[in-house]
Design a protein around this motif. Structure first.
Motif, PDB file in Angstrom:
ATOM      1  N   ILE A  97       5.248  54.472  43.657  1.00  0.00           N
ATOM      2  CA  ILE A  97       6.618  54.368  44.153  1.00  0.00           C
ATOM      3  C   ILE A  97       6.859  52.921  44.563  1.00  0.00           C
ATOM      4  N   SER A  98       7.902  52.319  44.000  1.00  0.00           N
ATOM      5  CA  SER A  98       8.273  50.978  44.442  1.00  0.00           C
ATOM      6  C   SER A  98       9.073  51.143  45.730  1.00  0.00           C
ATOM      7  N   LEU A  99       8.379  51.087  46.841  1.00  0.00           N
ATOM      8  CA  LEU A  99       9.012  51.362  48.139  1.00  0.00           C
ATOM      9  C   LEU A  99       9.667  50.086  48.670  1.00  0.00           C
ATOM     10  N   HIS A 100       8.861  49.073  48.852  1.00  0.00           N
ATOM     11  CA  HIS A 100       9.309  47.711  49.180  1.00  0.00           C
ATOM     12  C   HIS A 100       9.963  47.497  50.535  1.00  0.00           C
ATOM     13  N   ALA A 101      10.306  48.576  51.239  1.00  0.00           N
ATOM     14  CA  ALA A 101      10.878  48.425  52.581  1.00  0.00           C
ATOM     15  C   ALA A 101      10.699  49.764  53.299  1.00  0.00           C
ATOM     16  N   VAL A 113       2.749  56.180  36.341  1.00  0.00           N
ATOM     17  CA  VAL A 113       4.186  55.942  36.136  1.00  0.00           C
ATOM     18  C   VAL A 113       4.755  55.433  37.452  1.00  0.00           C
ATOM     19  N   SER A 114       5.485  54.331  37.360  1.00  0.00           N
ATOM     20  CA  SER A 114       6.042  53.712  38.557  1.00  0.00           C
ATOM     21  C   SER A 114       7.557  53.895  38.577  1.00  0.00           C
ATOM     22  N   THR A 115       8.089  54.291  39.723  1.00  0.00           N
ATOM     23  CA  THR A 115       9.541  54.473  39.827  1.00  0.00           C
ATOM     24  C   THR A 115      10.075  53.829  41.099  1.00  0.00           C
ATOM     25  N   SER A 136      17.056  43.299  43.611  1.00  0.00           N
ATOM     26  CA  SER A 136      17.470  41.892  43.675  1.00  0.00           C
ATOM     27  C   SER A 136      16.357  40.896  43.357  1.00  0.00           C
ATOM     28  N   PHE A 137      15.108  41.333  43.482  1.00  0.00           N
ATOM     29  CA  PHE A 137      13.982  40.413  43.278  1.00  0.00           C
ATOM     30  C   PHE A 137      13.446  40.465  41.854  1.00  0.00           C
ATOM     31  N   CYS A 138      14.012  41.346  41.016  1.00  0.00           N
ATOM     32  CA  CYS A 138      13.383  41.652  39.725  1.00  0.00           C
ATOM     33  C   CYS A 138      14.133  41.013  38.565  1.00  0.00           C
ATOM     34  N   TYR A 192       5.524  38.514  46.288  1.00  0.00           N
ATOM     35  CA  TYR A 192       6.696  38.242  45.440  1.00  0.00           C
ATOM     36  C   TYR A 192       6.365  37.154  44.423  1.00  0.00           C
ATOM     37  N   ASN A 193       6.708  37.423  43.184  1.00  0.00           N
ATOM     38  CA  ASN A 193       6.463  36.456  42.122  1.00  0.00           C
ATOM     39  C   ASN A 193       7.787  35.750  41.793  1.00  0.00           C
ATOM     40  N   PRO A 194       7.916  34.504  42.222  1.00  0.00           N
ATOM     41  CA  PRO A 194       9.206  33.835  42.030  1.00  0.00           C
ATOM     42  C   PRO A 194       9.362  33.328  40.607  1.00  0.00           C
ATOM     43  N   MET A 224       4.922  50.105  34.157  1.00  0.00           N
ATOM     44  CA  MET A 224       5.424  49.158  35.160  1.00  0.00           C
ATOM     45  C   MET A 224       6.018  47.928  34.501  1.00  0.00           C
ATOM     46  N   GLY A 225       6.342  48.056  33.232  1.00  0.00           N
ATOM     47  CA  GLY A 225       6.971  46.940  32.549  1.00  0.00           C
ATOM     48  C   GLY A 225       8.473  46.982  32.790  1.00  0.00           C
ATOM     49  N   MET A 226       9.228  46.595  31.771  1.00  0.00           N
ATOM     50  CA  MET A 226      10.678  46.588  31.944  1.00  0.00           C
ATOM     51  C   MET A 226      11.203  48.020  31.979  1.00  0.00           C
ATOM     52  N   GLY A 227      12.182  48.228  32.852  1.00  0.00           N
ATOM     53  CA  GLY A 227      12.890  49.506  32.848  1.00  0.00           C
ATOM     54  C   GLY A 227      12.443  50.482  33.912  1.00  0.00           C
ATOM     55  N   GLU A 228      13.246  51.530  34.061  1.00  0.00           N
ATOM     56  CA  GLU A 228      12.950  52.586  35.030  1.00  0.00           C
ATOM     57  C   GLU A 228      12.523  53.831  34.233  1.00  0.00           C
ATOM     58  N   PRO A 229      11.209  54.108  34.206  1.00  0.00           N
ATOM     59  CA  PRO A 229      10.723  55.188  33.333  1.00  0.00           C
ATOM     60  C   PRO A 229      11.346  56.557  33.627  1.00  0.00           C
TER      61      PRO A 229
HETATM   62  N1  SAH Z   1      11.341  50.531  37.561  1.00  0.00           N
HETATM   63  C1  SAH Z   1       9.993  50.835  37.921  1.00  0.00           C
HETATM   64  C2  SAH Z   1       8.933  50.136  37.096  1.00  0.00           C
HETATM   65  C3  SAH Z   1       9.103  48.676  36.781  1.00  0.00           C
HETATM   66  S1  SAH Z   1       8.848  47.451  38.001  1.00  0.00           S
HETATM   67  C4  SAH Z   1       9.776  50.580  39.393  1.00  0.00           C
HETATM   68  O1  SAH Z   1      10.675  50.072  40.045  1.00  0.00           O
HETATM   69  O2  SAH Z   1       8.736  50.947  39.910  1.00  0.00           O
HETATM   70  C5  SAH Z   1       7.148  47.305  38.269  1.00  0.00           C
HETATM   71  C6  SAH Z   1       6.832  46.710  39.643  1.00  0.00           C
HETATM   72  O3  SAH Z   1       6.981  45.275  39.662  1.00  0.00           O
HETATM   73  C7  SAH Z   1       7.740  47.264  40.712  1.00  0.00           C
HETATM   74  O4  SAH Z   1       7.025  47.638  41.845  1.00  0.00           O
HETATM   75  C8  SAH Z   1       8.646  46.091  40.960  1.00  0.00           C
HETATM   76  O5  SAH Z   1       9.267  46.217  42.170  1.00  0.00           O
HETATM   77  C9  SAH Z   1       7.698  44.913  40.820  1.00  0.00           C
HETATM   78  N2  SAH Z   1       8.383  43.612  40.675  1.00  0.00           N
HETATM   79  C10 SAH Z   1       9.542  43.345  40.036  1.00  0.00           C
HETATM   80  N3  SAH Z   1       9.884  42.049  40.149  1.00  0.00           N
HETATM   81  C11 SAH Z   1       8.907  41.461  40.875  1.00  0.00           C
HETATM   82  C12 SAH Z   1       8.683  40.118  41.344  1.00  0.00           C
HETATM   83  N4  SAH Z   1       9.542  39.137  41.075  1.00  0.00           N
HETATM   84  N5  SAH Z   1       7.572  39.897  42.068  1.00  0.00           N
HETATM   85  C13 SAH Z   1       6.689  40.881  42.323  1.00  0.00           C
HETATM   86  N6  SAH Z   1       6.847  42.158  41.916  1.00  0.00           N
HETATM   87  C14 SAH Z   1       7.942  42.454  41.204  1.00  0.00           C
END
Ligand code: SAH
Length: 362
Positions: free
Chosen positions: A214-218, A191-193, A115-117, A290-292, A157-162
């Motif tokens: 790993i994009s854990l985030h919670a 590689v980030s997932t 939701s934040f991406c 978080y980058n708004p 870590m760019g666009m997409g889910e590697p």
């Molecule tokens: N799909 C992969 C790789 C791409 S996202 C993944 O989810 O890891 C690369 C990183 O940027 C992830 O950790 C993602 O959660 C983070 N990210 C995405 N949007 C963001 C935002 N608005 N602010 C800060 N980090 C963000």
């Protein structure tokens, strides 16, 4: 026509015209060591082979749509257009230590819908071909060479889910690390997932030296589900056991990315839960404020204050878990990947459909 980075096609082309295989080594040397982009200038090759390459291969599939460097010269963000007019991003990050990192995209858009991406707002447009990933890398290699710099690290870590475009990502890593090609160290690739659990185990077997983020985030299912739909398919226990298997195979420390969103991911009890979750695991946590950007959640997410991030770090310290806070390089040039592409794709999707971006039919 095919990409000059497609080794097997080039070898077939050369052999079908009666040329010896060693000619490929000369092509390789010209492309990756001498950074030649015009095949007609590869002096080590006879004229007929140069002509064969010019007639059958393209050097790059991407065109540059825009390029922006921040005033401190830390980041350069490229927005590329693919052959079918899709927008993808790549970012060069120049670190003070002198190392240069490229963040590459693996898909145009992304199906994961965190939701934040920003990228998630585009949904999945399509997977990138391996050579479209290499084209981003070669672009950066040339760009840095003009500054007398070298590319050292690549982060997916760019666009997409590697992990959902694994075969092409895999092929691109092989090209980047091949001694005769870009010769980057496996250890300098990450590689980030967001947590495609079964792929994490394949990845451990295929690339035991490459780093995993790993994009854990919670720290629990409920909190994760609110911001990351992947949690419905691979809940935290499934994800953590795949990661444990990864560590058992590779013995490598895993990088956990944890986005800090005010009131959403930064409750103080989450810091303790995060400590509990990771305490007996080989882990390093990277807090990302978080980058708004434009186009991210309309719920009005805000970044967490520095003070609270410090509290999270202190809590993890007490569990013996190392952590860093990611310096948000390039905020001012929309360098949270996906944000520039969203702006541009948003425009073009809107013109295509006459509406704004819509979720594709299931
Ligand atoms: N799909 C992969 C790789 C791409 S996202 C993944 O989810 O890891 C690369 C990183 O940027 C992830 O950790 C993602 O959660 C983070 N990210 C995405 N949007 C963001 C935002 N608005 N602010 C800060 N980090 C963000």
């Amino acid at each position: 026509m095919f990409s000059i980075h497609d080794e097997s096609q080039i070898i077939t082309l050369l052999e079908s015209h009666g040329h010896k295989k060693f000619r490929y080594a000369q092509v390789e040397n010209a492309l990756y060591k001498n950074l030649i982009t015009d095949f007609s200038l590869i002096e080590t090759l006879p004229k007929d082979i140069r002509e064969l390459l010019v007639a059958n291969c393209f050097y790059t599939s991407l065109t540059l749509h825009s390029e922006k460097t921040d005033p401190e010269w830390q980041t350069t963000k490229f927005l590329f257009k693919t052959h079918d007019d899709r927008m993808i991003e790549a970012v060069i990050m120049r670190h003070l230590s002198g190392r240069n990192t490229l963040c590459v995209s693996s898909q145009a858009g992304c199906p994961m819908a965190c939701s934040f991406c920003a990228t998630g707002k585009l949904w999945l447009i399509r997977n990138l071909e391996f050579y479209e990933i290499i084209d981003q890398i070669m672009w950066a290699v040339h760009h840095l060479a003009r500054e007398d710099r070298k590319l050292r690290n690549i982060v997916y870590m760019g666009m997409g889910e590697p992990m959902l475009n694994y075969e092409h990502v895999k092929k691109s890593i092989h090209i980047a690390c091949n001694k005769k090609k870009l010769d980057l160290s496996n250890r300098r690739i990450t590689v980030s997932t967001c947590g495609i659990a079964p792929r994490i185990v394949d990845f451990a077997r295929d690339f035991p030296q490459v780093s995993l983020a790993i994009s854990l985030h919670a720290p629990n299912d409920e909190a994760r589900k609110r911001i990351m739909p992947v949690e419905n398919t691979y809940p935290l226990d499934v994800l953590m056991s795949a990661i444990d298997e990864y560590v058992a195979i590779t013995n490598k420390r895993v990088f956990y990315e944890y986005i800090m969103i005010n009131w959403v991911t930064d409750r103080l009890e989450y810091a303790r839960e995060l400590g509990e979750l990771l305490k007996n695991r080989l882990a390093h946590v990277n807090f990302i404020p978080y980058n708004p950007g434009e186009g991210t959640d309309s719920d009005g997410f805000l970044p967490t204050s520095k003070m609270i991030i410090k509290k999270f770090q202190d809590t993890l310290d007490s569990y013996g878990i190392p952590s860093t806070v990611r310096h948000t390089m390039g905020d001012d040039i929309d360098a949270a990947c996906g944000q520039l592409a969203l702006k541009e794709e948003g425009k073009s999707l809107a013109t295509e459909t006459g509406k704004t971006i819509k979720k594709p039919q299931e």
